[in-house]
Motif scaffolding. Sequence first.
Motif, PDB file in Angstrom:
ATOM      1  N   THR A  33       0.818  -1.223   0.000  1.00  0.00           N
ATOM      2  CA  THR A  33       0.000   0.000   0.000  1.00  0.00           C
ATOM      3  C   THR A  33       0.846   1.265   0.000  1.00  0.00           C
ATOM      4  OG1 THR A  33      -1.889  -1.054   1.079  1.00  0.00           O
ATOM      5  CG2 THR A  33      -1.679   1.335   1.342  1.00  0.00           C
ATOM      6  N   LEU A  34       1.749   1.396   0.962  1.00  0.00           N
ATOM      7  CA  LEU A  34       2.567   2.610   1.064  1.00  0.00           C
ATOM      8  C   LEU A  34       3.469   2.771  -0.149  1.00  0.00           C
ATOM      9  CD1 LEU A  34       3.400   5.082   2.667  1.00  0.00           C
ATOM     10  CD2 LEU A  34       5.062   3.660   3.908  1.00  0.00           C
ATOM     11  N   SER A  35       4.027   1.665  -0.631  1.00  0.00           N
ATOM     12  CA  SER A  35       4.898   1.710  -1.797  1.00  0.00           C
ATOM     13  C   SER A  35       4.164   2.243  -3.025  1.00  0.00           C
ATOM     14  CB  SER A  35       5.443   0.307  -2.091  1.00  0.00           C
ATOM     15  OG  SER A  35       6.127   0.271  -3.318  1.00  0.00           O
ATOM     16  N   PHE A  36       2.933   1.780  -3.239  1.00  0.00           N
ATOM     17  CA  PHE A  36       2.160   2.211  -4.403  1.00  0.00           C
ATOM     18  C   PHE A  36       1.709   3.664  -4.268  1.00  0.00           C
ATOM     19  CE2 PHE A  36       0.621  -2.388  -5.404  1.00  0.00           C
ATOM     20  CZ  PHE A  36       1.866  -2.670  -5.944  1.00  0.00           C
ATOM     21  N   VAL A  37       1.102   3.982  -3.130  1.00  0.00           N
ATOM     22  CA  VAL A  37       0.505   5.312  -2.971  1.00  0.00           C
ATOM     23  C   VAL A  37       1.580   6.394  -2.943  1.00  0.00           C
ATOM     24  CG1 VAL A  37      -0.922   6.764  -1.462  1.00  0.00           C
ATOM     25  CG2 VAL A  37      -1.514   4.351  -1.792  1.00  0.00           C
ATOM     26  N   SER A  38       2.753   6.080  -2.400  1.00  0.00           N
ATOM     27  CA  SER A  38       3.833   7.077  -2.332  1.00  0.00           C
ATOM     28  C   SER A  38       4.276   7.544  -3.714  1.00  0.00           C
ATOM     29  CB  SER A  38       5.033   6.500  -1.581  1.00  0.00           C
ATOM     30  OG  SER A  38       4.724   6.289  -0.230  1.00  0.00           O
ATOM     31  N   GLN A  39       4.087   6.703  -4.721  1.00  0.00           N
ATOM     32  CA  GLN A  39       4.519   7.062  -6.071  1.00  0.00           C
ATOM     33  C   GLN A  39       3.590   8.080  -6.746  1.00  0.00           C
ATOM     34  OE1 GLN A  39       6.055   3.736  -8.544  1.00  0.00           O
ATOM     35  NE2 GLN A  39       5.676   2.438  -6.753  1.00  0.00           N
ATOM     36  N   ILE A  40       2.364   8.170  -6.268  1.00  0.00           N
ATOM     37  CA  ILE A  40       1.453   9.179  -6.826  1.00  0.00           C
ATOM     38  C   ILE A  40       1.177  10.291  -5.807  1.00  0.00           C
ATOM     39  CG2 ILE A  40       0.341   7.686  -8.517  1.00  0.00           C
ATOM     40  CD1 ILE A  40      -1.910   7.178  -6.548  1.00  0.00           C
ATOM     41  N   CYS A  41       1.525  10.035  -4.556  1.00  0.00           N
ATOM     42  CA  CYS A  41       1.403  11.055  -3.500  1.00  0.00           C
ATOM     43  C   CYS A  41       2.802  11.323  -2.949  1.00  0.00           C
ATOM     44  CB  CYS A  41       0.459  10.585  -2.391  1.00  0.00           C
ATOM     45  SG  CYS A  41      -1.247  10.339  -2.918  1.00  0.00           S
ATOM     46  N   LYS A  42       3.572  12.094  -3.675  1.00  0.00           N
ATOM     47  CA  LYS A  42       4.964  12.334  -3.318  1.00  0.00           C
ATOM     48  C   LYS A  42       5.109  13.054  -1.975  1.00  0.00           C
ATOM     49  CE  LYS A  42       6.768  10.773  -7.221  1.00  0.00           C
ATOM     50  NZ  LYS A  42       7.690   9.612  -7.271  1.00  0.00           N
ATOM     51  N   PHE A  43       4.039  13.636  -1.493  1.00  0.00           N
ATOM     52  CA  PHE A  43       4.111  14.392  -0.246  1.00  0.00           C
ATOM     53  C   PHE A  43       4.130  13.489   0.995  1.00  0.00           C
ATOM     54  CE2 PHE A  43      -0.289  13.961  -1.630  1.00  0.00           C
ATOM     55  CZ  PHE A  43      -0.921  13.427  -0.516  1.00  0.00           C
ATOM     56  N   LEU A  44       3.877  12.198   0.804  1.00  0.00           N
ATOM     57  CA  LEU A  44       3.904  11.289   1.950  1.00  0.00           C
ATOM     58  C   LEU A  44       5.337  11.062   2.418  1.00  0.00           C
ATOM     59  CD1 LEU A  44       1.329   8.502   0.978  1.00  0.00           C
ATOM     60  CD2 LEU A  44       1.156  10.075   2.918  1.00  0.00           C
ATOM     61  N   PRO A  45       5.589  11.086   3.746  1.00  0.00           N
ATOM     62  CA  PRO A  45       6.946  10.822   4.244  1.00  0.00           C
ATOM     63  C   PRO A  45       7.307   9.348   4.091  1.00  0.00           C
ATOM     64  CG  PRO A  45       5.421  11.079   6.071  1.00  0.00           C
ATOM     65  CD  PRO A  45       4.645  11.432   4.835  1.00  0.00           C
ATOM     66  N   GLU A  46       8.554   9.052   4.210  1.00  0.00           N
ATOM     67  CA  GLU A  46       9.015   7.667   4.065  1.00  0.00           C
ATOM     68  C   GLU A  46       8.438   6.785   5.150  1.00  0.00           C
ATOM     69  OE1 GLU A  46      13.223   5.137   3.756  1.00  0.00           O
ATOM     70  OE2 GLU A  46      13.226   7.335   3.911  1.00  0.00           O
ATOM     71  N   HIS A  47       8.313   7.333   6.364  1.00  0.00           N
ATOM     72  CA  HIS A  47       7.753   6.575   7.485  1.00  0.00           C
ATOM     73  C   HIS A  47       6.593   7.375   8.090  1.00  0.00           C
ATOM     74  CE1 HIS A  47      11.122   3.811   7.261  1.00  0.00           C
ATOM     75  NE2 HIS A  47      11.968   4.843   7.307  1.00  0.00           N
ATOM     76  N   PRO A  48       5.413   7.306   7.464  1.00  0.00           N
ATOM     77  CA  PRO A  48       4.280   8.095   7.957  1.00  0.00           C
ATOM     78  C   PRO A  48       3.794   7.593   9.317  1.00  0.00           C
ATOM     79  CG  PRO A  48       3.569   6.595   6.224  1.00  0.00           C
ATOM     80  CD  PRO A  48       5.059   6.501   6.276  1.00  0.00           C
ATOM     81  N   GLU A  49       3.145   8.486  10.028  1.00  0.00           N
ATOM     82  CA  GLU A  49       2.603   8.164  11.335  1.00  0.00           C
ATOM     83  C   GLU A  49       1.204   7.566  11.167  1.00  0.00           C
ATOM     84  OE1 GLU A  49       1.241  10.594  15.368  1.00  0.00           O
ATOM     85  OE2 GLU A  49       2.623  11.520  13.923  1.00  0.00           O
ATOM     86  N   SER A  50       0.939   6.469  11.888  1.00  0.00           N
ATOM     87  CA  SER A  50      -0.361   5.819  11.773  1.00  0.00           C
ATOM     88  C   SER A  50      -1.483   6.734  12.258  1.00  0.00           C
ATOM     89  CB  SER A  50      -0.392   4.513  12.573  1.00  0.00           C
ATOM     90  OG  SER A  50      -1.607   3.817  12.362  1.00  0.00           O
ATOM     91  N   HIS A  51      -2.607   6.677  11.578  1.00  0.00           N
ATOM     92  CA  HIS A  51      -3.807   7.447  11.894  1.00  0.00           C
ATOM     93  C   HIS A  51      -3.609   8.959  11.704  1.00  0.00           C
ATOM     94  CE1 HIS A  51      -4.698   3.579  13.705  1.00  0.00           C
ATOM     95  NE2 HIS A  51      -5.973   3.922  13.766  1.00  0.00           N
ATOM     96  N   ARG A  52      -2.662   9.319  10.862  1.00  0.00           N
ATOM     97  CA  ARG A  52      -2.441  10.731  10.577  1.00  0.00           C
ATOM     98  C   ARG A  52      -2.748  11.003   9.111  1.00  0.00           C
ATOM     99  NH1 ARG A  52       3.039  14.413  11.535  1.00  0.00           N
ATOM    100  NH2 ARG A  52       2.254  16.270  10.473  1.00  0.00           N
ATOM    101  N   ALA A  53      -3.389  12.152   8.850  1.00  0.00           N
ATOM    102  CA  ALA A  53      -3.736  12.548   7.484  1.00  0.00           C
ATOM    103  C   ALA A  53      -2.691  13.512   6.933  1.00  0.00           C
ATOM    104  CB  ALA A  53      -5.109  13.195   7.455  1.00  0.00           C
ATOM    105  N   TYR A  54      -2.314  13.297   5.678  1.00  0.00           N
ATOM    106  CA  TYR A  54      -1.320  14.140   4.997  1.00  0.00           C
ATOM    107  C   TYR A  54      -1.972  14.778   3.778  1.00  0.00           C
ATOM    108  CZ  TYR A  54       2.005  11.551   7.892  1.00  0.00           C
ATOM    109  OH  TYR A  54       2.669  10.999   8.955  1.00  0.00           O
ATOM    110  N   PHE A  55      -1.704  16.058   3.581  1.00  0.00           N
ATOM    111  CA  PHE A  55      -2.320  16.808   2.478  1.00  0.00           C
ATOM    112  C   PHE A  55      -1.300  17.081   1.381  1.00  0.00           C
ATOM    113  CE2 PHE A  55      -3.057  20.992   0.512  1.00  0.00           C
ATOM    114  CZ  PHE A  55      -4.279  20.738  -0.105  1.00  0.00           C
ATOM    115  N   GLY A  56      -1.771  16.969   0.137  1.00  0.00           N
ATOM    116  CA  GLY A  56      -0.873  17.289  -0.974  1.00  0.00           C
ATOM    117  C   GLY A  56      -1.509  17.001  -2.317  1.00  0.00           C
ATOM    118  N   SER A  57      -0.717  17.118  -3.382  1.00  0.00           N
ATOM    119  CA  SER A  57      -1.201  16.897  -4.745  1.00  0.00           C
ATOM    120  C   SER A  57      -0.945  15.463  -5.179  1.00  0.00           C
ATOM    121  CB  SER A  57      -0.490  17.851  -5.715  1.00  0.00           C
ATOM    122  OG  SER A  57      -0.838  19.191  -5.436  1.00  0.00           O
ATOM    123  N   LEU A  58      -1.967  14.835  -5.718  1.00  0.00           N
ATOM    124  CA  LEU A  58      -1.836  13.495  -6.289  1.00  0.00           C
ATOM    125  C   LEU A  58      -1.632  13.659  -7.789  1.00  0.00           C
ATOM    126  CD1 LEU A  58      -3.925  10.383  -5.379  1.00  0.00           C
ATOM    127  CD2 LEU A  58      -3.490  10.934  -7.780  1.00  0.00           C
TER     128      LEU A  58
END
Length: 476
Positions: A33-58
């Motif tokens: 999941t993280l590997s796939f979504v990170s490629q279209i949501c570049k704003f996600l950190p490498e180690h995101p925090e669980s239950h936290r929402a991140y905003f950005g451009s897809l």
Amino acid sequence: MYRGDRDQDTICAVSTPHGVGGISVIRVSGPKTLSFVSQICKFLPEHPESHRAYFGSLKDLSSHDEIDEVLATYFKHGKSFTGEEVIEISCHGSPVICQSILHQLVQLGARPADRGEFTYRAFMNGKLDLVQAESVLSLIESQSQQAAKLALRQLKGSVSQKLEDIENDMTWILAHAEAGIDFSTEGIKVVENDIVLNRLDKIEKSLEELVGTFKVGRLLKDGFRVVLTGLPNVGKSSLLNLFLEDERAIVTDIPGTTRDVIHGDTSFKGVKFTFLDTAGLRESVSDLVEKIGIQKSREATGESDFVFFVFDVEKGLSAEEIAILDGLDPQKTYILANKTDRLAQTPEVFAVEEALQNSKFFQKIGDLESFRKRRVFFVSALDKKVRSRVLEDLVKEFGDLQLENTVLISNSRHLENLTRALENTRRSKSVVEDGLGEEFLAIEFKEALIAIQETLGKRFDDQIMDRVFKEFCIGK
């Protein structure tokens, strides 16, 4: 349906209703999941925090053009609904945007989810038992406050805990029965029959209580299905409009206006009611369409939870109406003596015996004995108070429906399994009472335990899984 390597796929689907809306949510679940979504949501950190929402451009994988501004909420493995790594992408609710995002995910290697596959994975990963998984669908489909409350209690484990307690008692009996078989050659009695019978009595009582709740549970879940029936031109359509608080049916003085079954839904005290107005019942009909309508009326009456038999109180009951009444189930029939506004004195609602004693209101009705064991209401479709007065009485038929602490079953699969467990338990009691030995008890009672375990999903096969999850929508 979901077995094999497919369980290791990363899946994706729109989890919100299809169509245009303010926001849509796309759920992604699986090991990549993280590997796939990170490629279209570049704003996600490498180690995101669980239950936290991140905003950005897809962005589009190929052109890198922006598809939408989104919120991506990350759920760590083991801490999500499915028990897997999950990301929920909240985007603007355009079907075009949703399909574009799903297309990007599929290009990366994700697979479109099957019906109910997210809930199935929650079940397989031990986040829910099968009863709770089914309650997810019930909660999604609930159409009344009481139905939603019932489903939520089941989701929180009210039924599951009761079944777990029964399973523990069953396991204790089987363990001692099997131990008794091992020691029978040495003449050792592991546990006395009286103790086993006491346990069996306890299990039987618990199962009887659960099975006995199905009627109320099913009505809370699906609502009350009420058919208005009677001769033509007695006011059924006017009463339908009154109960629905809507001009649903055409009302005229011409007999036979209603040709088909007309239905509508309403709610009273958090309970759903479906009312059906049927073609007036009469024998001498030459119109083919009306004949078909009358046949549908009879079918709807047989399938209903309750029947409101309507007659014109000013004219009284005819011999034909008395014959119709005699063919209706007294336990589910309410008699609505309609058009009381045309009487010189309007009576109140009477209990049957009181009504029989007050014969001045029945001077034109005929056979008073036909009213025994039935509920009689004097009503007028012009009186808006009739709705609450009648429905209040119908709801009281099942006592207090605010059953916050009562464990209810509402699923036909549960009823089938628990009925089977109850029958096996009763046969097991007979085995013990007849002194047939532990080996016969173990054979009979094991079937009861299997029925409980199948209900909880501790034993299952593809057929059970298909039956449970085929009703789910994609994305659930």
